[in-house]
Design an enzyme around this catalytic site. Structure first.
Site, mmCIF file in Angstrom:
data_model
loop_
_atom_site.group_PDB
_atom_site.id
_atom_site.type_symbol
_atom_site.label_atom_id
_atom_site.label_comp_id
_atom_site.label_asym_id
_atom_site.label_seq_id
_atom_site.Cartn_x
_atom_site.Cartn_y
_atom_site.Cartn_z
ATOM 1 N N HIS A 99 48.689 43.350 -1.504
ATOM 2 C CA HIS A 99 49.565 44.485 -1.010
ATOM 3 C C HIS A 99 48.497 45.497 -0.577
ATOM 4 C CE1 HIS A 99 52.557 47.731 -1.798
ATOM 5 N NE2 HIS A 99 53.297 46.693 -1.606
ATOM 6 N N ASP A 176 46.943 43.008 -10.345
ATOM 7 C CA ASP A 176 48.073 43.836 -10.194
ATOM 8 C C ASP A 176 49.375 42.760 -10.444
ATOM 9 O OD1 ASP A 176 50.269 44.805 -8.770
ATOM 10 O OD2 ASP A 176 49.222 44.908 -6.737
ATOM 11 N N GLN A 179 54.171 42.368 -9.231
ATOM 12 C CA GLN A 179 55.382 41.316 -8.836
ATOM 13 C C GLN A 179 55.280 40.136 -9.882
ATOM 14 O OE1 GLN A 179 57.854 40.899 -6.361
ATOM 15 N NE2 GLN A 179 56.245 42.282 -5.624
ATOM 16 N N LYS A 202 60.057 47.428 -10.795
ATOM 17 C CA LYS A 202 60.610 45.905 -10.481
ATOM 18 C C LYS A 202 61.015 45.015 -11.747
ATOM 19 C CE LYS A 202 57.576 46.190 -6.464
ATOM 20 N NZ LYS A 202 56.321 45.984 -5.867
ATOM 21 N N CYS A 340 54.137 45.206 3.518
ATOM 22 C CA CYS A 340 52.940 45.724 3.069
ATOM 23 C C CYS A 340 51.849 44.942 2.737
ATOM 24 C CB CYS A 340 53.176 46.565 1.646
ATOM 25 S SG CYS A 340 54.257 47.951 1.841
HETATM 26 C C1 LIG Z 1 55.623 46.704 -5.313
HETATM 27 C C2 LIG Z 1 54.034 46.294 -5.171
HETATM 28 C C3 LIG Z 1 53.079 47.075 -5.455
HETATM 29 C C4 LIG Z 1 53.352 48.670 -5.317
HETATM 30 O O1 LIG Z 1 53.947 48.990 -6.522
HETATM 31 P P1 LIG Z 1 54.617 50.818 -6.157
HETATM 32 O O2 LIG Z 1 55.676 50.686 -7.456
HETATM 33 O O3 LIG Z 1 55.260 50.865 -5.094
HETATM 34 O O4 LIG Z 1 53.541 51.566 -6.733
HETATM 35 C C5 LIG Z 1 51.771 46.898 -5.326
HETATM 36 N N1 LIG Z 1 51.416 45.550 -5.573
HETATM 37 C C6 LIG Z 1 52.280 44.519 -5.592
HETATM 38 C C7 LIG Z 1 52.047 43.030 -5.599
HETATM 39 C C8 LIG Z 1 53.717 44.914 -5.572
HETATM 40 O O5 LIG Z 1 54.783 43.950 -5.324
#
Ligand SMILES: *Cc1c(COP(=O)(O)O)cnc(C)c1O
Length: 382
Positions: A99, A176, A179, A202, A340
């Site tokens: 992302h 990260d 997701q 999320k 993104c």
């Molecule tokens: C949504 C997402 C982000 C960003 O998250 P925010 O809540 O907008 O800060 C970063 N990495 C991944 C894999 C995402 O799906």
């Protein structure tokens, strides 16, 4: 209304909305400061939420859970902290599946420090190439950053391999989990990961709140990110000493209600159970993949065997934006664009995709509606 944009943000269950209303109705107050009853109550609930998060992720200590405004904030906090720890020639490894929020902060870090960014390549299925990763690791590698699950393609990355091999050469790893957390309950001690980040919105929680998990030893090594109230032990004009963890990284008044609601969202999801969620979502994924594949000229991007309930696709010769607009008119919310993750789109040589992402509250009937809508869009646009 069919909501298939869960990978961008999830819907908020009534149980979580109730907690938000209860906070503003009954105990809205600033935390950690007041001796008065309301402030105590807000502080207790906020700190209980931190414990809920600790238990959920199986962090060793509660002070390893730092509240942030979300994944992006968490990543920037770590990237900023590493400015002090990196030297020219050091190497940072990211993946081709990232992302933008997991690419740009590292590029900025490289500009500040002279460190070099390396990229783990992916294959046609949208899977990271682990042989290439192993070959990138060297004594210069200081940091590895990979997402647990790709938001654009749904690929579940082999993070255990990534973490273990990075540790063998002494590099730190940040995963990260933005997701992954809606689908998987990560065991951070078992993963032995150094940093893990996620956003509440999320995982059925509100926007504007998330976490940075860091191993105590790493959080102690990083300097504070922002200065302000709450993060200090003592302030004079000569010298300020910082508070201990987690407050060192929590300057200013946080999203108190958001933190409490984040805890409530995790309780809600755990009551359903992550195994049940994964089983059901896999069923939706298989069903959706099968039904959409029957449409002639439809191509799915991200075909790893290890993936979650995200289907990224295009209709031959039709721009994803046009498909998304028609679906919207039919009451079906999907995401269109580069998600993104422009490097992934460049790899496939496409402007973007239509992305349908399913959550545990979606149904096969809704998928039927989507398939019908895509057929209709195809007819109208070709
Ligand atoms: C949504 C997402 C982000 C960003 O998250 P925010 O809540 O907008 O800060 C970063 N990495 C991944 C894999 C995402 O799906």
């Amino acid at each position: 209304m069919v909501y298939f944009d869960n990978a961008a943000t999830s819907q908020t269950p009534q149980q979580v909305i109730d907690v938000i209303v209860d906070y503003y109705t009954n105990y809205n107050a600033n935390i950690h400061r007041g001796v008065h009853t309301l402030s105590q109550e807000a502080t207790d609930k906020y700190e209980q939420a931190r414990q809920t998060i600790q238990r959920h992720f199986n962090a060793k200590y509660v002070h390893e859970v730092i509240f942030t405004s979300g994944t992006t904030h968490s990543i920037n906090l770590v990237a900023n902290g590493f400015s002090a720890l990196l030297e020219k020639g050091d190497e940072i490894i990211v993946s081709a599946l990232e992302h933008h929020s997991n690419i740009v902060p590292w590029q900025m870090l490289c500009e500040r420090t002279g460190a070099i960014l390396k990229v783990i390549p992916m294959n046609q299925h949208g899977e990271l190439e682990m042989d290439a990763y192993d070959a990138l690791l060297s004594e210069n590698t200081k940091l590895v950053f990979v997402n647990h699950i790709s938001n654009a393609l749904g690929t579940i990355n082999p993070i255990k391999h990534i973490i273990d091999n990075a540790h063998q050469i002494g590099a730190a790893v940040l995963i990260d989990g933005a997701q992954a957390c809606p689908h998987i309950k990560p065991d951070l001690q078992d993963l032995n990961v150094d940093f893990y980040v996620a956003s509440a919105h999320k995982i059925c929680g509100p926007t504007g709140v998330g976490i940075l998990y860091g191993k105590e030893e790493w959080l102690n090594k990083l300097p504070p990110y922002q200065g302000g109230g709450e993060m200090i032990a003592e302030v004079t004009f000569e010298k300020t000493t910082y508070a201990g963890l987690p407050h060192k990284f929590e300057a200013g008044t946080p999203n108190i209600c958001g933190g409490i609601a984040f805890g409530a969202a995790l309780n809600y999801m755990n009551a359903i159970g992550f195994e049940a969620i994964a089983d059901y979502e896999n069923e939706l994924l298989d069903y959706g993949t099968e039904k959409l594949s029957e449409i002639e000229g439809l191509k799915i991007y991200g075909t790893s065997k290890n993936k979650t309930s995200v289907i990224s696709f295009n209709l031959e010769g039709i721009h994803p934006y046009d498909v998304g607009s028609i679906l919207d008119k039919l009451g079906i919310a999907v995401r269109t664009g580069h998600h993104c993750a422009q490097p992934i789109m460049n790899y496939f040589n496409i402007p973007g995709t239509v992305r349908a992402s399913f959550a545990f509250y979606n149904t096969k009937t809704e998928i039927d509606t989507l398939v019908e809508g895509v057929r209709k869009a195809k007819m109208m646009l070709s």
